[in-house]
Design a protein around this motif. Structure first.
Motif, PDB file in Angstrom:
ATOM      1  N   LEU A 167      12.028 -70.896 -20.490  1.00 50.63           N
ATOM      2  CA  LEU A 167      11.485 -72.083 -19.847  1.00 50.63           C
ATOM      3  C   LEU A 167      12.598 -72.897 -19.193  1.00 50.63           C
TER       4      LEU A 167
ATOM      5  N   SER B   7       4.644 -76.417 -10.054  1.00 46.00           N
ATOM      6  CA  SER B   7       5.262 -75.244 -10.665  1.00 46.00           C
ATOM      7  C   SER B   7       5.947 -75.588 -11.979  1.00 46.00           C
TER       8      SER B   7
ATOM      9  N   GLY C 298       3.125 -75.855 -14.499  1.00 45.79           N
ATOM     10  CA  GLY C 298       2.577 -74.524 -14.750  1.00 45.79           C
ATOM     11  C   GLY C 298       3.473 -73.702 -15.651  1.00 45.79           C
ATOM     12  N   LEU C 299       4.763 -73.818 -15.426  1.00 45.17           N
ATOM     13  CA  LEU C 299       5.715 -73.095 -16.267  1.00 45.17           C
ATOM     14  C   LEU C 299       5.662 -73.610 -17.700  1.00 45.17           C
ATOM     15  N   GLN C 300       5.587 -74.927 -17.845  1.00 48.77           N
ATOM     16  CA  GLN C 300       5.493 -75.538 -19.174  1.00 48.77           C
ATOM     17  C   GLN C 300       4.214 -75.108 -19.881  1.00 48.77           C
ATOM     18  N   ALA C 301       3.089 -75.113 -19.153  1.00 48.48           N
ATOM     19  CA  ALA C 301       1.810 -74.730 -19.752  1.00 48.48           C
ATOM     20  C   ALA C 301       1.822 -73.268 -20.183  1.00 48.48           C
ATOM     21  N   HIS C 302       2.412 -72.413 -19.369  1.00 48.76           N
ATOM     22  CA  HIS C 302       2.481 -70.988 -19.721  1.00 48.76           C
ATOM     23  C   HIS C 302       3.327 -70.783 -20.979  1.00 48.76           C
ATOM     24  N   ALA C 303       4.469 -71.442 -21.045  1.00 52.96           N
ATOM     25  CA  ALA C 303       5.335 -71.312 -22.226  1.00 52.96           C
ATOM     26  C   ALA C 303       4.619 -71.825 -23.468  1.00 52.96           C
ATOM     27  N   GLN C 304       3.957 -72.968 -23.348  1.00 58.31           N
ATOM     28  CA  GLN C 304       3.228 -73.540 -24.484  1.00 58.31           C
ATOM     29  C   GLN C 304       2.126 -72.594 -24.958  1.00 58.31           C
ATOM     30  N   ASN C 305       1.437 -71.978 -24.012  1.00 57.96           N
ATOM     31  CA  ASN C 305       0.373 -71.031 -24.344  1.00 57.96           C
ATOM     32  C   ASN C 305       0.931 -69.835 -25.107  1.00 57.96           C
ATOM     33  N   GLN C 306       2.058 -69.304 -24.668  1.00 57.02           N
ATOM     34  CA  GLN C 306       2.676 -68.165 -25.353  1.00 57.02           C
ATOM     35  C   GLN C 306       3.085 -68.532 -26.772  1.00 57.02           C
TER      36      GLN C 306
ATOM     37  N   LYS D  50      -0.009 -68.871 -29.066  1.00 55.02           N
ATOM     38  CA  LYS D  50      -0.561 -67.557 -29.433  1.00 55.02           C
ATOM     39  C   LYS D  50       0.215 -66.941 -30.584  1.00 55.02           C
TER      40      LYS D  50
END
Length: 167
Positions: free
Chosen positions: A36, A119, A122-130, A133
């Motif tokens: 991130l 962006s 979006g990058l923060q949201a993707h990292a948080q989602n990973q 999980k």
């Protein structure tokens, strides 16, 4: 691991030992956080290079007029006319900037700033989602110890580390 305003303080888990899967999950989470940070730097450097690329091109030399004519002739009569028009437009745009400062000013004006800032989110949201999980997967593992399940469960429900004064 939803963001809450009043997160509970994480419990002290005495004698917690993490197995191989839990340690790999923590290593993965640390890798996501590192990625991130690298992603934020890459986005910023990409935007800056886009903005200041005009400083490396001298106006009217980005695509020489001779190159436009040679490419147009080589492409044939119909395609050459279309290609020549496109290339001449590029030359005219660079010449219209007039100087490196004009080119940078135009780049700043024409940048899609909304997409640039989106962006980051979006990058923060993707990292948080990973991360969420992985935490949820670890919390639901059946082969972990009760202390490990408590550790991952509190992370999944959201908690904050206790400050040094409250221990």
């Amino acid at each position: 691991m939803t963001q809450q305003k009043n997160l509970r303080t994480c419990p002290n888990i005495v004698g917690l030992t993490l197995d191989k899967d839990s340690l790999e999950a923590i290593e993965f989470i640390n890798g996501v956080k590192t990625s991130l940070e690298i992603g934020w730097v890459a986005i910023t450097l990409g935007q800056l290079s886009t903005l200041f690329a005009g400083l490396t091109l001298s106006p009217a030399r980005a695509i020489s007029k001779e190159a436009v004519e040679t490419a147009s002739e080589a492409a044939g009569p119909i395609l050459g006319t279309i290609l020549g028009t496109i290339l001449k437009t590029g030359v005219n745009t660079v010449e219209a900037a007039g100087s490196a400062a004009g080119s940078v000013s135009y780049s700043i004006f024409s940048s899609n700033w909304e997409a640039f800032f989106f962006s980051y989110g979006g990058l923060q949201a993707h990292a948080q989602n990973q991360i969420e999980k992985v935490i949820l997967k670890q919390a639901l593992r059946s082969d972990s110890t009760p202390k490990e399940r408590l550790f991952w469960g509190t992370l999944a429900h959201g908690c904050k580390a206790a400050s040094k004064g409250k221990q």
